[in-house]
Design a protein around this motif. Structure first.
Motif, PDB file in Angstrom:
ATOM      1  N   GLU A 239       0.835  -1.208   0.000  1.00 11.47           N
ATOM      2  CA  GLU A 239       0.000   0.000   0.000  1.00 11.47           C
ATOM      3  C   GLU A 239       0.876   1.267   0.000  1.00 11.47           C
ATOM      4  OE1 GLU A 239      -3.011   0.008   3.047  1.00 11.47           O
ATOM      5  OE2 GLU A 239      -3.367   2.153   2.691  1.00 11.47           O
ATOM      6  N   GLY A 240       1.902   1.262   0.843  1.00 10.70           N
ATOM      7  CA  GLY A 240       2.806   2.410   0.890  1.00 10.70           C
ATOM      8  C   GLY A 240       3.532   2.608  -0.427  1.00 10.70           C
ATOM      9  N   THR A 241       3.832   1.493  -1.102  1.00  6.88           N
ATOM     10  CA  THR A 241       4.476   1.570  -2.414  1.00  6.88           C
ATOM     11  C   THR A 241       3.513   2.194  -3.421  1.00  6.88           C
ATOM     12  OG1 THR A 241       5.809  -0.379  -1.988  1.00  6.88           O
ATOM     13  CG2 THR A 241       5.469   0.184  -4.287  1.00  6.88           C
ATOM     14  N   ARG A 242       2.287   1.686  -3.415  1.00  2.18           N
ATOM     15  CA  ARG A 242       1.298   2.178  -4.370  1.00  2.18           C
ATOM     16  C   ARG A 242       1.005   3.664  -4.127  1.00  2.18           C
ATOM     17  NH1 ARG A 242      -2.364  -1.718  -4.071  1.00  2.18           N
ATOM     18  NH2 ARG A 242      -2.255  -2.644  -6.140  1.00  2.18           N
ATOM     19  N   ASP A 243       0.899   4.046  -2.836  1.00  4.45           N
ATOM     20  CA  ASP A 243       0.584   5.451  -2.509  1.00  4.45           C
ATOM     21  C   ASP A 243       1.807   6.361  -2.576  1.00  4.45           C
ATOM     22  OD1 ASP A 243      -1.910   4.491  -2.080  1.00  4.45           O
ATOM     23  OD2 ASP A 243      -1.814   4.548   0.114  1.00  4.45           O
ATOM     24  N   THR A 245       3.976   6.679  -0.317  1.00  3.31           N
ATOM     25  CA  THR A 245       4.007   7.344   0.997  1.00  3.31           C
ATOM     26  C   THR A 245       5.423   7.836   1.299  1.00  3.31           C
ATOM     27  OG1 THR A 245       2.256   5.851   1.693  1.00  3.31           O
ATOM     28  CG2 THR A 245       3.400   7.052   3.427  1.00  3.31           C
ATOM     29  N   ASP A 246       6.385   6.943   1.206  1.00  6.17           N
ATOM     30  CA  ASP A 246       7.788   7.353   1.177  1.00  6.17           C
ATOM     31  C   ASP A 246       8.572   6.279   0.423  1.00  6.17           C
ATOM     32  OD1 ASP A 246       8.786   5.352   3.020  1.00  6.17           O
ATOM     33  OD2 ASP A 246       8.150   6.599   4.693  1.00  6.17           O
ATOM     34  N   SER A 247       9.810   6.585   0.093  1.00  9.83           N
ATOM     35  CA  SER A 247      10.555   5.704  -0.809  1.00  9.83           C
ATOM     36  C   SER A 247      10.911   4.353  -0.180  1.00  9.83           C
ATOM     37  CB  SER A 247      11.836   6.404  -1.259  1.00  9.83           C
ATOM     38  OG  SER A 247      12.612   6.722  -0.122  1.00  9.83           O
ATOM     39  N   GLU A 248      10.847   4.265   1.155  1.00  7.80           N
ATOM     40  CA  GLU A 248      11.268   3.024   1.807  1.00  7.80           C
ATOM     41  C   GLU A 248      10.281   1.879   1.628  1.00  7.80           C
ATOM     42  OE1 GLU A 248      14.383   3.915   1.804  1.00  7.80           O
ATOM     43  OE2 GLU A 248      14.581   2.465   3.409  1.00  7.80           O
ATOM     44  N   PHE A 249       9.006   2.207   1.397  1.00 11.54           N
ATOM     45  CA  PHE A 249       8.033   1.128   1.165  1.00 11.54           C
ATOM     46  C   PHE A 249       8.447   0.346  -0.089  1.00 11.54           C
ATOM     47  CE2 PHE A 249       5.440   3.875   3.864  1.00 11.54           C
ATOM     48  CZ  PHE A 249       4.878   2.956   4.713  1.00 11.54           C
ATOM     49  N   LEU A 250       8.728   1.085  -1.161  1.00 12.16           N
ATOM     50  CA  LEU A 250       9.137   0.427  -2.405  1.00 12.16           C
ATOM     51  C   LEU A 250      10.472  -0.293  -2.210  1.00 12.16           C
ATOM     52  CD1 LEU A 250       8.966  -0.233  -5.418  1.00 12.16           C
ATOM     53  CD2 LEU A 250       9.917   2.017  -5.916  1.00 12.16           C
ATOM     54  N   HIS A 251      11.384   0.362  -1.500  1.00 10.64           N
ATOM     55  CA  HIS A 251      12.691  -0.255  -1.282  1.00 10.64           C
ATOM     56  C   HIS A 251      12.538  -1.603  -0.581  1.00 10.64           C
ATOM     57  CE1 HIS A 251      16.417  -0.855   1.171  1.00 10.64           C
ATOM     58  NE2 HIS A 251      16.906  -0.804  -0.047  1.00 10.64           N
ATOM     59  N   ASP A 252      11.767  -1.605   0.513  1.00  8.40           N
ATOM     60  CA  ASP A 252      11.600  -2.848   1.270  1.00  8.40           C
ATOM     61  C   ASP A 252      10.800  -3.877   0.462  1.00  8.40           C
ATOM     62  OD1 ASP A 252      13.034  -1.657   3.217  1.00  8.40           O
ATOM     63  OD2 ASP A 252      11.396  -1.322   4.607  1.00  8.40           O
ATOM     64  N   GLN A 330       7.626  10.862 -10.812  1.00  4.18           N
ATOM     65  CA  GLN A 330       6.162  10.814 -10.837  1.00  4.18           C
ATOM     66  C   GLN A 330       5.677   9.939 -11.994  1.00  4.18           C
ATOM     67  OE1 GLN A 330       4.151  12.296  -8.398  1.00  4.18           O
ATOM     68  NE2 GLN A 330       2.818  10.806  -9.407  1.00  4.18           N
ATOM     69  N   ARG A 331       6.297  10.122 -13.159  1.00  6.21           N
ATOM     70  CA  ARG A 331       5.920   9.325 -14.343  1.00  6.21           C
ATOM     71  C   ARG A 331       6.183   7.836 -14.096  1.00  6.21           C
ATOM     72  NH1 ARG A 331       8.075  13.224 -17.414  1.00  6.21           N
ATOM     73  NH2 ARG A 331      10.062  12.118 -17.571  1.00  6.21           N
ATOM     74  N   CYS A 332       7.378   7.566 -13.562  1.00  2.18           N
ATOM     75  CA  CYS A 332       7.742   6.160 -13.289  1.00  2.18           C
ATOM     76  C   CYS A 332       6.758   5.547 -12.297  1.00  2.18           C
ATOM     77  CB  CYS A 332       9.157   6.066 -12.703  1.00  2.18           C
ATOM     78  SG  CYS A 332      10.430   6.511 -13.867  1.00  2.18           S
ATOM     79  N   HIS A 333       6.424   6.327 -11.277  1.00  4.77           N
ATOM     80  CA  HIS A 333       5.525   5.799 -10.249  1.00  4.77           C
ATOM     81  C   HIS A 333       4.130   5.540 -10.824  1.00  4.77           C
ATOM     82  CE1 HIS A 333       2.783   5.946  -6.739  1.00  4.77           C
ATOM     83  NE2 HIS A 333       3.675   5.085  -6.298  1.00  4.77           N
ATOM     84  N   ASP A 334       3.651   6.434 -11.670  1.00  7.01           N
ATOM     85  CA  ASP A 334       2.336   6.219 -12.304  1.00  7.01           C
ATOM     86  C   ASP A 334       2.337   4.899 -13.088  1.00  7.01           C
ATOM     87  OD1 ASP A 334       1.484   8.552 -11.244  1.00  7.01           O
ATOM     88  OD2 ASP A 334       1.660   9.740 -13.087  1.00  7.01           O
ATOM     89  N   GLU A 335       3.420   4.670 -13.806  1.00  8.91           N
ATOM     90  CA  GLU A 335       3.525   3.426 -14.594  1.00  8.91           C
ATOM     91  C   GLU A 335       3.591   2.202 -13.666  1.00  8.91           C
ATOM     92  OE1 GLU A 335       6.852   3.929 -17.248  1.00  8.91           O
ATOM     93  OE2 GLU A 335       5.871   5.671 -18.178  1.00  8.91           O
ATOM     94  N   VAL A 337       2.254   1.948 -10.660  1.00 10.50           N
ATOM     95  CA  VAL A 337       0.915   1.704 -10.099  1.00 10.50           C
ATOM     96  C   VAL A 337       0.052   0.968 -11.129  1.00 10.50           C
ATOM     97  CG1 VAL A 337      -1.200   2.820  -9.284  1.00 10.50           C
ATOM     98  CG2 VAL A 337       1.024   3.630  -8.494  1.00 10.50           C
ATOM     99  N   GLU A 338       0.177   1.392 -12.362  1.00 13.29           N
ATOM    100  CA  GLU A 338      -0.593   0.736 -13.433  1.00 13.29           C
ATOM    101  C   GLU A 338      -0.219  -0.755 -13.501  1.00 13.29           C
ATOM    102  OE1 GLU A 338      -0.949   1.531 -18.091  1.00 13.29           O
ATOM    103  OE2 GLU A 338      -0.788   3.343 -16.872  1.00 13.29           O
ATOM    104  N   ALA A 339       1.079  -1.023 -13.427  1.00  9.76           N
ATOM    105  CA  ALA A 339       1.530  -2.419 -13.501  1.00  9.76           C
ATOM    106  C   ALA A 339       1.101  -3.206 -12.263  1.00  9.76           C
ATOM    107  CB  ALA A 339       3.049  -2.457 -13.646  1.00  9.76           C
ATOM    108  N   LEU A 340       1.177  -2.552 -11.089  1.00  5.73           N
ATOM    109  CA  LEU A 340       0.780  -3.255  -9.857  1.00  5.73           C
ATOM    110  C   LEU A 340      -0.727  -3.534  -9.837  1.00  5.73           C
ATOM    111  CD1 LEU A 340       2.880  -1.360  -7.144  1.00  5.73           C
ATOM    112  CD2 LEU A 340       3.176  -3.733  -7.864  1.00  5.73           C
ATOM    113  N   ASP A 341      -1.485  -2.698 -10.531  1.00  3.00           N
ATOM    114  CA  ASP A 341      -2.936  -2.890 -10.579  1.00  3.00           C
ATOM    115  C   ASP A 341      -3.360  -3.790 -11.751  1.00  3.00           C
ATOM    116  OD1 ASP A 341      -3.245  -1.375  -8.368  1.00  3.00           O
ATOM    117  OD2 ASP A 341      -3.778   0.480  -9.405  1.00  3.00           O
TER     118      ASP A 341
END
Lengths: 522, 248
Positions: A239-243, A245-252, A330-335, A337-341
């Protein structure tokens, strides 16, 4: 300094009557009463709490006084710092949201890149009393904390005895008096712990793998447990990765994916072959879709350090780069989220969960063997590969060999972290420590190269825009030069770092861990 | 950790008031502050309502039989602690004289507290002695109150002279003089401030007024900003602190 002592008022006990009686018997004098709304804050991994602190935004219920951020010690009750916030301020998220102050400076290295998240919200009435000596000096403090938790759960009133440095005996005596009261019982943690418990809040996340495996299990059971724990870590950080929230969610999240891939890779003969091949492919895809965002996060996280390598008056020249990186992230993150969904990601999670809970009818021949035996074999192989490949690297070897060695070292590290507890629990951390020095050096060498390369691409993008000041490109050139210098230094350090890893003492550690009785020298 | 010392060869110039109020101001801004009352008269200790007693006295501290940390008392203010005075500090010169490397002794005692405090304020007795030299060696800056009178200016010059003649003692010490107990109604004070500013352009800008609020510290036994936060004196100490931090 002695510890704060806490007591909960239990049963039908009336805290007001209790306080009046305590004051009469001990000579405590009232020093104030505060009605406040308090929002407890911490990072998702509980950095403040784990460092023995408690952070709260306290807003007075009456009057127009501005809210204050209060940072206190959980152990001693001492105020570690207070910061006045703007009157209508929201709870701070980033440390940069706090006003410039020594407290912000002290919190910054603790919070780093993590955001503060509300942990619990309470309405409190705090009644303060003090014990004073014949000079009128406060020698101990007592606080009655009568708080109502927002939500349905209830909290008991809590009485705290706070010692004053240099007068600890007075607090001990006062706490002794309270301990004898039948309506009080000692509590261990601070109010934020009680509130989180009442709210059934999930445990703070941890990026460290705290796996203690039973050495009596089979390889299949061990592999299944490790993969299940890693799946839970991914789920907790999704959820933190998708939102964002901060970069550590994706890192972990990514670390859990990479560990999963390593465990799958080392699961030959344990997992069913066909399933293993399919999952390896799927988790590679999951890892790959997260890479651009992580790279973009790293560029942004490293930017302040890169800016600091420039003369102070040149720092502003990199602002166009910062803006470009923000937009790129921001662009990378949007992509992402699309892939995660996507259906593929949803199917992966659902069928992976099923795979981990259903029996493996066509598991490999190693599946029923004792887990420590299989883990030791895989670890021995991974270790020997690192030693063999590292010894082949000389001062003139191409960079690719070091990059490959970095991957091998990472795989070895994941094996140690995931299966080390099956072997020698005292020795496994020593092996991780020995490996860390080598990994740091290899990481620095590769990261600086990757960063310099990325800056080249960002430079091209800025040039193509046509409106980028020359000063920005010059400053980026300076940064690339600095990265090159760091990379060269890491390259020079490699021989020494590898020699330390290939040292007889380290070899003894690994041998003890994997119990290579034939005495192979790696 | 920055070590500041309020110092003047002359007594009665507002050293202790400066030490207590500047330390309190620093703590209000979020710094972790320790005041060490080195003056055996113990005025700073009195202001914080602490009993002037250190177990084992100055001797135990200087000879290293007791860590400074164990002598620290929490004041009634957040992030503000005190090492109280002890009457034995009157012999600090002798005690230091008997110690090995006496000039580095105070710095050595404070070194283990580096991670606990951001600011240490040493409130020094009026004199130039071995103890003062040890203070000069330990401190990053001397905060020197100057009453705008000829005599007070002379003592500042004496200090300046000593510092210039003993570079080996003072090393990187900064000297920050400021006008203390200034009575703007007195033409002598106004003239002296003007004249001394012209002669010594490095003095701090903010003057501390001669104010009843400062004198009342002895009655309230607390820093001015604790009982008169909006007073002229409290504001002056806050402004002075801001100037000092800019120069540190």
């Amino acid at each position: 300094m002695s510890q704060i002592q806490r007591f909960a008022v239990v049963g039908e006990g009336d805290p007001e009557t209790l306080l009046a009686a305590v004051a009469e018997r001990t000579g405590l004098v009232p020093t104030g009463e505060v009605a406040a709304r308090r929002i407890f804050l911490d990072t998702a991994d509980g950095r403040v709490r784990k460092a023995g602190g408690c952070l709260e935004m306290r807003s007075p219920v009456r009057g127009r006084q501005a809210p204050t951020l209060v940072w206190s010690s959980v152990e001693t009750g001492e105020t570690l710092g207070t910061v006045d916030l703007a009157r209508d301020a929201d709870p701070p998220r980033w440390v940069e949201d706090l006003p410039d102050s020594p407290v912000r400076d002290r919190l910054a290295p603790l919070l780093e890149m993590r955001v503060l998240l509300p942990q619990a919200e309470v309405m409190s009435r705090l009644t303060m009393l003090a014990e004073r000596d014949d000079e009128g000096k406060t020698t101990a403090r007592l606080v009655l904390d009568d708080s109502t938790l927002l939500g349905s759960a209830t909290l008991p009133p809590v009485v705290e005895v706070l010692p004053v440095r240099g007068y600890e005996k007075d607090a001990t005596r006062l706490a002794g008096f309270l301990a004898a009261q039948v309506i009080l019982e000692p509590v261990d943690g601070p109010l934020v712990d009680l509130a989180r418990e009442a709210l059934d809040a999930p445990a703070y996340l941890s990026s460290k793998l705290k796996l203690v495996l039973d050495p009596d299990v089979t390889a299949e059971e061990a592999w299944r447990e490790v993969l299940s724990v890693l799946a839970s870590t991914m789920a907790a950080n999704l959820e933190g990765t998708r939102d964002d929230t901060d970069s550590e969610f994706l890192h972990d999240y990514r670390v859990a994916v990479r560990r999963t891939r390593s465990v799958l890779q080392e699961g030959r003969g344990v997992l069913p072959d066909e399933a293993r091949a399919r999952w390896r492919q799927e988790f590679k895809w999951l890892g790959d879709i997260t890479t651009p965002t992580r790279d973009a996060d790293v560029h942004l996280l490293d930017l302040p350090a890169l800016v600091a390598t420039l003369p102070a008056e040149r720092a502003a020249d990199l602002e166009p780069l910062h803006d470009l990186l923000v937009a790129h992230q921001q662009r990378c993150h949007d992509e992402l989220v699309e892939a995660l969904d996507s259906e593929r990601a949803a199917a992966l999670v659902a069928s992976w969960d099923r795979f981990l809970t259903e029996p493996w009818t066509d598991a490999g021949t190693d599946a029923s063997r004792p887990a420590p035996e299989v883990a030791a074999e895989r670890l021995a192989k991974a270790w020997k590969r690192v030693v063999r490949d590292g010894r082949r690297i000389g001062d003139d070897s191409p960079a690719e060999l070091l990059h490959d060695l970095r991957k091998d070292a990472k795989r070895l590290r994941y094996l140690l972290e995931c299966f080390g507890s099956l072997l020698d629990r005292e020795v496994a951390p020593l092996a991780v420590k020995a490996l860390k020095g080598l990994q740091d050096c290899l990481g620095e060498f590769q990261d600086t190269e990757v960063q310099a390369d990325a800056l080249g691409h960002f430079g091209d993008a800025l040039v193509a825009r046509g409106d980028t000041p020359a000063a920005t490109l010059l400053a980026m050139g300076g940064v690339v030069e600095h990265l090159g210098e760091r990379g060269r230094r890491a390259r020079q350090q490699f021989a020494g770092r590898f020699a330390a890893f290939d040292h007889p003492d380290t070899r003894r550690v690994f041998r003890r861990l994997i119990d290579v009785s034939e005495g192979t020298d790696g | 950790m920055k070590i500041l010392a309020t110092y003047n060869i002359k007594g009665g110039v507002g050293k202790t008031a400066a030490a207590v109020n500047l330390a309190h101001q620093a703590s209000l801004e979020g710094h972790r502050v320790l005041v060490w009352d080195l003056d055996p008269q113990g005025a700073a200790t009195f202001y914080f309502r602490v009993k002037p007693k250190v177990k084992g006295g100055g001797e135990a501290l200087v000879r290293g039989r007791r860590e400074l940390d164990r002598a620290v008392k929490g004041t009634d203010f957040d992030n503000l602690d005190l090492v109280p005075a002890d009457f034995s500090y009157r012999n600090l010169d002798l005690l230091l004289d008997e110690a090995k490397k006496p000039l580095g002794r105070l710095g050595k005692l404070l070194a283990p507290m580096k991670s606990d405090y951001d600011i240490v304020v040493l409130d020094c007795p009026p004199s130039i002695s071995l103890a003062s030299e040890a203070v000069f060696r330990a401190a990053n800056a001397l905060i020197v109150p100057i009453i705008p009178t000829t005599l007070s200016a002379r003592t500042f010059d004496q200090l300046d002279g000593f510092v210039n003649e003993h570079p080996e003692v003072v090393k990187k010490l900064k000297i920050m003089g400021f006008f203390s107990m200034v009575d703007a109604r007195k033409s002598l004070h106004r003239e002296m401030v003007e004249e001394l500013r012209a002669q010594r352009p490095g003095l701090l800008e903010t003057p501390i007024p001669s104010a009843t609020d400062v004198e009342r510290m002895g009655v309230h036994r607390a820093p001015v900003a604790a009982y008169a936060p909006t007073s002229r004196a409290a504001k002056a100490y806050a402004a002075l602190w801001s100037e000092i931090t800019d120069r540190l």
